[in-house]
Design a protein around this motif. Sequence first.
Motif, PDB file in Angstrom:
ATOM      1  N   ALA A  12     -28.423  10.494 -10.171  1.00 44.85           N
ATOM      2  CA  ALA A  12     -27.151   9.864  -9.838  1.00 44.85           C
ATOM      3  C   ALA A  12     -26.368  10.702  -8.843  1.00 44.85           C
ATOM      4  O   ALA A  12     -26.569  11.915  -8.713  1.00 44.85           O
ATOM      5  CB  ALA A  12     -26.320   9.654 -11.105  1.00 44.85           C
ATOM      6  N   TYR A  13     -25.458  10.006  -8.158  1.00 47.28           N
ATOM      7  CA  TYR A  13     -24.512  10.672  -7.270  1.00 47.28           C
ATOM      8  C   TYR A  13     -23.127  10.122  -7.559  1.00 47.28           C
ATOM      9  O   TYR A  13     -22.924   8.906  -7.617  1.00 47.28           O
ATOM     10  CB  TYR A  13     -24.854  10.425  -5.797  1.00 47.28           C
ATOM     11  CG  TYR A  13     -23.740  10.843  -4.866  1.00 47.28           C
ATOM     12  CD1 TYR A  13     -23.510  12.193  -4.594  1.00 47.28           C
ATOM     13  CD2 TYR A  13     -22.903   9.898  -4.292  1.00 47.28           C
ATOM     14  CE1 TYR A  13     -22.467  12.576  -3.761  1.00 47.28           C
ATOM     15  CE2 TYR A  13     -21.862  10.280  -3.460  1.00 47.28           C
ATOM     16  CZ  TYR A  13     -21.649  11.621  -3.199  1.00 47.28           C
ATOM     17  OH  TYR A  13     -20.609  11.999  -2.386  1.00 47.28           O
ATOM     18  N   ASP A  14     -22.175  11.020  -7.784  1.00 43.96           N
ATOM     19  CA  ASP A  14     -20.784  10.633  -7.993  1.00 43.96           C
ATOM     20  C   ASP A  14     -19.926  11.865  -7.751  1.00 43.96           C
ATOM     21  O   ASP A  14     -20.353  12.993  -8.027  1.00 43.96           O
ATOM     22  CB  ASP A  14     -20.576  10.113  -9.428  1.00 43.96           C
ATOM     23  CG  ASP A  14     -19.317   9.252  -9.555  1.00 43.96           C
ATOM     24  OD1 ASP A  14     -18.275   9.664  -9.023  1.00 43.96           O
ATOM     25  OD2 ASP A  14     -19.387   8.184 -10.186  1.00 43.96           O
ATOM     26  N   ILE A  15     -18.722  11.630  -7.213  1.00 40.94           N
ATOM     27  CA  ILE A  15     -17.824  12.763  -6.988  1.00 40.94           C
ATOM     28  C   ILE A  15     -17.317  13.322  -8.314  1.00 40.94           C
ATOM     29  O   ILE A  15     -16.867  14.463  -8.382  1.00 40.94           O
ATOM     30  CB  ILE A  15     -16.629  12.358  -6.095  1.00 40.94           C
ATOM     31  CG1 ILE A  15     -15.858  11.185  -6.709  1.00 40.94           C
ATOM     32  CG2 ILE A  15     -17.095  12.024  -4.692  1.00 40.94           C
ATOM     33  CD1 ILE A  15     -14.602  10.813  -5.935  1.00 40.94           C
ATOM     34  N   VAL A  47     -35.059   6.117 -10.114  1.00 41.96           N
ATOM     35  CA  VAL A  47     -33.960   5.189  -9.833  1.00 41.96           C
ATOM     36  C   VAL A  47     -32.716   6.008  -9.504  1.00 41.96           C
ATOM     37  O   VAL A  47     -32.284   6.837 -10.313  1.00 41.96           O
ATOM     38  CB  VAL A  47     -33.691   4.255 -11.024  1.00 41.96           C
ATOM     39  CG1 VAL A  47     -32.490   3.357 -10.744  1.00 41.96           C
ATOM     40  CG2 VAL A  47     -34.926   3.418 -11.334  1.00 41.96           C
ATOM     41  N   GLY A  48     -32.142   5.772  -8.330  1.00 36.36           N
ATOM     42  CA  GLY A  48     -30.920   6.446  -7.927  1.00 36.36           C
ATOM     43  C   GLY A  48     -29.717   5.556  -8.152  1.00 36.36           C
ATOM     44  O   GLY A  48     -29.726   4.383  -7.770  1.00 36.36           O
ATOM     45  N   VAL A  49     -28.686   6.101  -8.780  1.00 38.72           N
ATOM     46  CA  VAL A  49     -27.485   5.334  -9.100  1.00 38.72           C
ATOM     47  C   VAL A  49     -26.306   5.961  -8.354  1.00 38.72           C
ATOM     48  O   VAL A  49     -25.968   7.124  -8.583  1.00 38.72           O
ATOM     49  CB  VAL A  49     -27.217   5.324 -10.616  1.00 38.72           C
ATOM     50  CG1 VAL A  49     -26.007   4.466 -10.937  1.00 38.72           C
ATOM     51  CG2 VAL A  49     -28.449   4.823 -11.364  1.00 38.72           C
ATOM     52  N   VAL A  50     -25.707   5.188  -7.475  1.00 42.15           N
ATOM     53  CA  VAL A  50     -24.563   5.670  -6.707  1.00 42.15           C
ATOM     54  C   VAL A  50     -23.295   5.183  -7.387  1.00 42.15           C
ATOM     55  O   VAL A  50     -22.922   4.014  -7.277  1.00 42.15           O
ATOM     56  CB  VAL A  50     -24.626   5.172  -5.249  1.00 42.15           C
ATOM     57  CG1 VAL A  50     -23.419   5.687  -4.461  1.00 42.15           C
ATOM     58  CG2 VAL A  50     -25.918   5.638  -4.588  1.00 42.15           C
ATOM     59  N   GLY A  51     -22.654   6.077  -8.122  1.00 41.81           N
ATOM     60  CA  GLY A  51     -21.451   5.720  -8.876  1.00 41.81           C
ATOM     61  C   GLY A  51     -21.760   5.559 -10.341  1.00 41.81           C
ATOM     62  O   GLY A  51     -22.532   4.671 -10.727  1.00 41.81           O
ATOM     63  N   THR A  52     -21.174   6.419 -11.177  1.00 40.75           N
ATOM     64  CA  THR A  52     -21.429   6.339 -12.620  1.00 40.75           C
ATOM     65  C   THR A  52     -20.132   6.103 -13.396  1.00 40.75           C
ATOM     66  O   THR A  52     -19.815   6.807 -14.353  1.00 40.75           O
ATOM     67  CB  THR A  52     -22.143   7.611 -13.141  1.00 40.75           C
ATOM     68  OG1 THR A  52     -21.392   8.773 -12.719  1.00 40.75           O
ATOM     69  CG2 THR A  52     -23.555   7.698 -12.610  1.00 40.75           C
ATOM     70  N   GLY A  53     -19.391   5.095 -12.946  1.00 39.03           N
ATOM     71  CA  GLY A  53     -18.282   4.590 -13.741  1.00 39.03           C
ATOM     72  C   GLY A  53     -18.859   3.790 -14.901  1.00 39.03           C
ATOM     73  O   GLY A  53     -20.034   3.925 -15.247  1.00 39.03           O
ATOM     74  N   SER A  58     -27.256  15.455  -4.823  1.00 37.80           N
ATOM     75  CA  SER A  58     -26.511  15.097  -3.615  1.00 37.80           C
ATOM     76  C   SER A  58     -26.925  13.701  -3.175  1.00 37.80           C
ATOM     77  O   SER A  58     -28.001  13.204  -3.552  1.00 37.80           O
ATOM     78  CB  SER A  58     -26.798  16.096  -2.494  1.00 37.80           C
ATOM     79  OG  SER A  58     -28.147  15.970  -2.062  1.00 37.80           O
ATOM     80  N   LEU A  59     -26.083  13.064  -2.369  1.00 37.85           N
ATOM     81  CA  LEU A  59     -26.429  11.730  -1.880  1.00 37.85           C
ATOM     82  C   LEU A  59     -27.693  11.776  -1.038  1.00 37.85           C
ATOM     83  O   LEU A  59     -28.547  10.881  -1.136  1.00 37.85           O
ATOM     84  CB  LEU A  59     -25.268  11.147  -1.069  1.00 37.85           C
ATOM     85  CG  LEU A  59     -25.476   9.735  -0.522  1.00 37.85           C
ATOM     86  CD1 LEU A  59     -25.742   8.745  -1.649  1.00 37.85           C
ATOM     87  CD2 LEU A  59     -24.264   9.285   0.292  1.00 37.85           C
ATOM     88  N   ASP A  60     -27.835  12.808  -0.234  1.00 33.68           N
ATOM     89  CA  ASP A  60     -29.042  12.928   0.599  1.00 33.68           C
ATOM     90  C   ASP A  60     -30.298  13.011  -0.258  1.00 33.68           C
ATOM     91  O   ASP A  60     -31.308  12.358   0.027  1.00 33.68           O
ATOM     92  CB  ASP A  60     -28.951  14.160   1.501  1.00 33.68           C
ATOM     93  CG  ASP A  60     -28.243  13.870   2.810  1.00 33.68           C
ATOM     94  OD1 ASP A  60     -28.011  12.676   3.106  1.00 33.68           O
ATOM     95  OD2 ASP A  60     -27.910  14.818   3.538  1.00 33.68           O
ATOM     96  N   TYR A  61     -30.244  13.818  -1.303  1.00 33.12           N
ATOM     97  CA  TYR A  61     -31.406  13.950  -2.189  1.00 33.12           C
ATOM     98  C   TYR A  61     -31.722  12.606  -2.826  1.00 33.12           C
ATOM     99  O   TYR A  61     -32.894  12.201  -2.916  1.00 33.12           O
ATOM    100  CB  TYR A  61     -31.131  14.996  -3.265  1.00 33.12           C
ATOM    101  CG  TYR A  61     -32.300  15.206  -4.208  1.00 33.12           C
ATOM    102  CD1 TYR A  61     -33.249  16.194  -3.961  1.00 33.12           C
ATOM    103  CD2 TYR A  61     -32.470  14.399  -5.347  1.00 33.12           C
ATOM    104  CE1 TYR A  61     -34.336  16.379  -4.818  1.00 33.12           C
ATOM    105  CE2 TYR A  61     -33.543  14.574  -6.197  1.00 33.12           C
ATOM    106  CZ  TYR A  61     -34.470  15.567  -5.931  1.00 33.12           C
ATOM    107  OH  TYR A  61     -35.551  15.731  -6.774  1.00 33.12           O
ATOM    108  N   LEU A  62     -30.688  11.918  -3.274  1.00 32.25           N
ATOM    109  CA  LEU A  62     -30.883  10.617  -3.920  1.00 32.25           C
ATOM    110  C   LEU A  62     -31.540   9.627  -2.957  1.00 32.25           C
ATOM    111  O   LEU A  62     -32.481   8.919  -3.326  1.00 32.25           O
ATOM    112  CB  LEU A  62     -29.549  10.083  -4.426  1.00 32.25           C
ATOM    113  CG  LEU A  62     -29.555   8.786  -5.225  1.00 32.25           C
ATOM    114  CD1 LEU A  62     -28.440   8.797  -6.277  1.00 32.25           C
ATOM    115  CD2 LEU A  62     -29.373   7.556  -4.340  1.00 32.25           C
TER     116      LEU A  62
END
Length: 330
Positions: free
Chosen positions: A172-175, A147-153, A190-194
């Motif tokens: 996960a991907y987050d700056i 499961v990929g999570v974009v943004g971990t706020g 990285s976003l690409d990997y995710l």
Amino acid sequence: MKTAIFSTKYYEREYMDKANAATGHELTYFEIPLNIDTAVNATGFEAICIQLGDRIDKATITQLSAAGVRLIALRSAGFDNVDIEAAAQHNITVVRVPAYSPQAIAEHAVALILTLDRKTHKAYNRVRENNFSLHGLLGFNLFGKTVGVVGTGKIGRAFCSIMLGFGCRVIAYDIKESEEMKNKGIVYESLDYLLQNSDIISIHCPLNAGSRHLFDAGAFSRMKAGAMLINTSRGALLNTTDAIEALKKKQLGYLGMDVYEGEESLFFKDLSESVVQDDTIERLMSFNNVLITPHQAFFTIEALEQIAKITIGNFTAFENSEPLPNEVLL
């Protein structure tokens, strides 16, 4: 403080009035949205309270300032519908509700995943018609899936914790990486990997100039073929036209949405007796692997209580010239 509350829904008044009981702000409710055409209704009010569907652009800000408004309070975390720079130029303070119930949004994202996967919505309708066939209801185990999570706020972190409980591998991907999540076993990539390695992707990032249409044709082409995408954040994070093309090509296997770019003219309304003029959402709903809910992820008792409590608290802090921890700054 005399406050005009726009885009009021039937369920909000009870919670707002309850939260306001001990403070006594003078609240006036308007069901109409706030925009350049309706801003005249703000005349005589010190503060206005709005939702994401209200459009507070530079021209509207100018009119609000002339009407005597000194505070714009959002009943939401997002604030991209307000021209913050114009508000600052007119000395109008903007506050928001940065977090009210992360669990509510995260749990709804999981509900979308489970419904798309196990097709419980289809089974429910079949059984009501005495159709007990299993044909077309085959799903897959969440256990062991990536499961990929974009943004971990706060919402993304709540979602990560739930998916770990299902036995998923969570990346996960987050700056800005969360040490809390790393300690729980979440791996940042990285976003690409995710995109390339996730069976399910859930979006939990804010909408800004850099994230608008983050998921476009390029992103879909890099995703694992047949993957599931869930969006409970903001509609414009997704290029809907590109998503339709990805669904047609079966590059995108499932799509769950609680938000939609252009939802202002659709969501929170009963259009069952109308001809919907939005061809894009009508096309989306024609796919049997797409599930759309009407921006209801936040809609829990706990969330409504918190939204009202924090919003009233914002009014009080502003009126008393106290620090504003929820102020939106340039």
